[in-house]
Design an enzyme around this catalytic site. Structure first.
Site, PDB file in Angstrom:
ATOM      1  N   LYS A  10       0.666  -1.288   0.054  1.00 10.83           N
ATOM      2  CA  LYS A  10      -0.359   0.167  -0.106  1.00 10.83           C
ATOM      3  C   LYS A  10       1.047   1.395  -0.534  1.00 10.83           C
ATOM      4  O   LYS A  10       1.849   1.247  -0.101  1.00 10.83           O
ATOM      5  CB  LYS A  10      -1.132   0.311   1.454  1.00 10.83           C
ATOM      6  CG  LYS A  10      -2.092  -1.549   1.313  1.00 10.83           C
ATOM      7  CD  LYS A  10      -2.951  -0.827   2.594  1.00 10.83           C
ATOM      8  CE  LYS A  10      -3.631  -2.261   2.333  1.00 10.83           C
ATOM      9  NZ  LYS A  10      -4.615  -2.755   3.310  1.00 10.83           N
ATOM     10  N   TYR A  50     -12.403  -1.599  -3.713  1.00 11.13           N
ATOM     11  CA  TYR A  50     -12.283  -1.832  -2.352  1.00 11.13           C
ATOM     12  C   TYR A  50     -14.450  -2.184  -1.932  1.00 11.13           C
ATOM     13  O   TYR A  50     -15.179  -1.672  -1.245  1.00 11.13           O
ATOM     14  CB  TYR A  50     -12.266  -0.383  -1.058  1.00 11.13           C
ATOM     15  CG  TYR A  50     -10.688  -1.021  -0.506  1.00 11.13           C
ATOM     16  CD1 TYR A  50     -10.623  -2.683  -0.309  1.00 11.13           C
ATOM     17  CD2 TYR A  50      -9.336   0.035  -1.337  1.00 11.13           C
ATOM     18  CE1 TYR A  50      -9.134  -2.698   0.207  1.00 11.13           C
ATOM     19  CE2 TYR A  50      -8.774  -1.438  -0.696  1.00 11.13           C
ATOM     20  CZ  TYR A  50      -8.186  -2.093   0.055  1.00 11.13           C
ATOM     21  OH  TYR A  50      -7.009  -2.211   0.478  1.00 11.13           O
ATOM     22  N   ASN A 113      -2.116  -0.030   6.649  1.00 13.49           N
ATOM     23  CA  ASN A 113      -1.532  -0.993   7.967  1.00 13.49           C
ATOM     24  C   ASN A 113      -0.552  -1.508   6.879  1.00 13.49           C
ATOM     25  O   ASN A 113      -0.353  -2.656   6.770  1.00 13.49           O
ATOM     26  CB  ASN A 113      -2.536  -2.643   7.721  1.00 13.49           C
ATOM     27  CG  ASN A 113      -3.852  -2.356   6.978  1.00 13.49           C
ATOM     28  OD1 ASN A 113      -3.649  -2.259   5.250  1.00 13.49           O
ATOM     29  ND2 ASN A 113      -4.335  -3.305   7.683  1.00 13.49           N
ATOM     30  N   HIS A 116      -2.717  -6.083   1.338  1.00 10.57           N
ATOM     31  CA  HIS A 116      -3.085  -6.150   1.478  1.00 10.57           C
ATOM     32  C   HIS A 116      -3.291  -6.923   1.045  1.00 10.57           C
ATOM     33  O   HIS A 116      -1.874  -7.967   0.648  1.00 10.57           O
ATOM     34  CB  HIS A 116      -4.424  -5.282   0.496  1.00 10.57           C
ATOM     35  CG  HIS A 116      -5.567  -6.641  -0.349  1.00 10.57           C
ATOM     36  ND1 HIS A 116      -6.182  -6.363   0.417  1.00 10.57           N
ATOM     37  CD2 HIS A 116      -5.268  -7.453  -1.101  1.00 10.57           C
ATOM     38  CE1 HIS A 116      -7.898  -7.132   0.115  1.00 10.57           C
ATOM     39  NE2 HIS A 116      -6.596  -7.557  -1.102  1.00 10.57           N
ATOM     40  N   GLU A 127      -9.850 -10.138  -6.847  1.00 14.54           N
ATOM     41  CA  GLU A 127      -8.886  -9.206  -7.083  1.00 14.54           C
ATOM     42  C   GLU A 127      -8.016  -9.544  -8.462  1.00 14.54           C
ATOM     43  O   GLU A 127      -7.425  -8.931  -8.463  1.00 14.54           O
ATOM     44  CB  GLU A 127      -8.534  -9.744  -5.666  1.00 14.54           C
ATOM     45  CG  GLU A 127      -9.636  -8.919  -4.817  1.00 14.54           C
ATOM     46  CD  GLU A 127      -8.518  -9.372  -3.516  1.00 14.54           C
ATOM     47  OE1 GLU A 127      -9.434  -8.897  -2.300  1.00 14.54           O
ATOM     48  OE2 GLU A 127      -7.838  -9.683  -3.116  1.00 14.54           O
TER      49      GLU A 127
HETATM   50  P1  ADP Z   1      -7.985  -6.933   6.276  1.00 16.46           P
HETATM   51  O1  ADP Z   1      -7.341  -5.757   5.231  1.00 16.46           O
HETATM   52  O2  ADP Z   1      -7.317  -7.250   7.596  1.00 16.46           O
HETATM   53  O3  ADP Z   1      -8.365  -8.050   4.991  1.00 16.46           O
HETATM   54  P2  ADP Z   1     -10.898  -5.875   5.943  1.00 16.46           P
HETATM   55  O4  ADP Z   1     -10.880  -6.502   5.063  1.00 16.46           O
HETATM   56  O5  ADP Z   1     -11.395  -5.839   7.427  1.00 16.46           O
HETATM   57  O6  ADP Z   1      -9.214  -6.229   6.517  1.00 16.46           O
HETATM   58  O7  ADP Z   1     -10.290  -4.233   5.896  1.00 16.46           O
HETATM   59  C1  ADP Z   1      -9.666  -3.269   4.583  1.00 16.46           C
HETATM   60  C2  ADP Z   1      -8.767  -2.643   4.644  1.00 16.46           C
HETATM   61  O8  ADP Z   1     -10.204  -1.185   5.294  1.00 16.46           O
HETATM   62  C3  ADP Z   1      -8.286  -3.239   5.654  1.00 16.46           C
HETATM   63  O9  ADP Z   1      -7.212  -3.280   5.438  1.00 16.46           O
HETATM   64  C4  ADP Z   1      -7.564  -1.565   6.165  1.00 16.46           C
HETATM   65  O10 ADP Z   1      -6.655  -0.085   5.711  1.00 16.46           O
HETATM   66  C5  ADP Z   1      -8.855  -0.802   6.352  1.00 16.46           C
HETATM   67  N1  ADP Z   1      -9.711  -1.088   7.408  1.00 16.46           N
HETATM   68  C6  ADP Z   1     -10.220  -2.081   7.485  1.00 16.46           C
HETATM   69  N2  ADP Z   1     -10.821  -1.286   9.416  1.00 16.46           N
HETATM   70  C7  ADP Z   1     -10.623  -0.227   9.094  1.00 16.46           C
HETATM   71  C8  ADP Z   1     -11.205   1.169  10.533  1.00 16.46           C
HETATM   72  N3  ADP Z   1     -11.566   0.188  11.197  1.00 16.46           N
HETATM   73  N4  ADP Z   1     -10.819   2.296  10.239  1.00 16.46           N
HETATM   74  C9  ADP Z   1     -10.225   2.212   9.261  1.00 16.46           C
HETATM   75  N5  ADP Z   1      -9.751   1.942   7.818  1.00 16.46           N
HETATM   76  C10 ADP Z   1      -9.749   0.018   8.095  1.00 16.46           C
HETATM   77 MG    MG Z   2     -10.381  -7.858   3.966  1.00 16.39          MG
END
Ligand code: ADP
Ligand code: MG
Length: 140
Positions: A10, A50, A113, A116, A127
């Site tokens: 990212k 997304y 974070n 992905h 994807e």
């Molecule tokens: P993951 O990437 O671990 O599968 P999710 O699918 O739940 O997590 O969420 C997709 C992405 O959305 C996350 O990687 C992160 O960048 C963002 N995200 C998830 N939860 C939050 C949150 N509470 N606040 C802000 N951004 C979030």
């Molecule tokens: Mg996810």
């Protein structure tokens, strides 16, 4: 089972100059990089990727972040690639991620974070096809 999964480095991790370190983690875990490219998503392209999260409160902020700078998208292949990749990424929130995971080491916060990774076989297929044609994926 031999699988493919989609990975994204990212914008926050690209800015931290961590692409090489992150790709090294994939290879060290036995995952093979069978496609890779650097792209800069538009807001609309980030929203398309997304779309599954469009009702979530963080959708607008997330898609603004994902279109804020270049990203490195890649296809990883190997035995149980989807779960192996999720394991080395760590939990969504870097402060909750296990020591030694990519998000713990390079994540900024729960949104920014670092990486992905696809969460299952159906999402992985969708994807990968969002970013790559079959012709762009190495098979030998
Ligand atoms: P993951 O990437 O671990 O599968 P999710 O699918 O739940 O997590 O969420 C997709 C992405 O959305 C996350 O990687 C992160 O960048 C963002 N995200 C998830 N939860 C939050 C949150 N509470 N606040 C802000 N951004 C979030
Ligand atoms: Mg996810």
């Amino acid at each position: 089972m031999n699988e493919r999964t989609l990975s994204i480095v990212k914008p926050d991790a690209v800015k931290k100059n961590a692409i090489g370190d992150i790709l090294r983690r994939f290879e060290s875990a036995g995952l093979k990089i069978v496609a890779a490219k650097m792209i800069f998503l538009s807001k609309a392209e980030a929203q398309g990727f997304y779309a599954v999260h469009k009702e979530r409160p963080f959708f607008d902020s997330l898609t603004t972040f994902m279109s804020s700078g270049p990203i490195l998208v890649s296809v990883l292949e190997g035995e149980d690639a989807i779960q192996t990749n999720r394991r080395i990424l760590g939990a969504t929130d870097p402060v909750k991620a296990d020591a030694g995971t990519i998000r713990r080491d390079w994540g900024t916060d729960v949104e920014k974070n670092a990486v992905h990774g696809s969460d299952g076989p159906d999402t992985a297929r969708w994807e990968i096809a969002y970013f790559f044609s079959e012709l762009e994926i190495q098979t030998r």
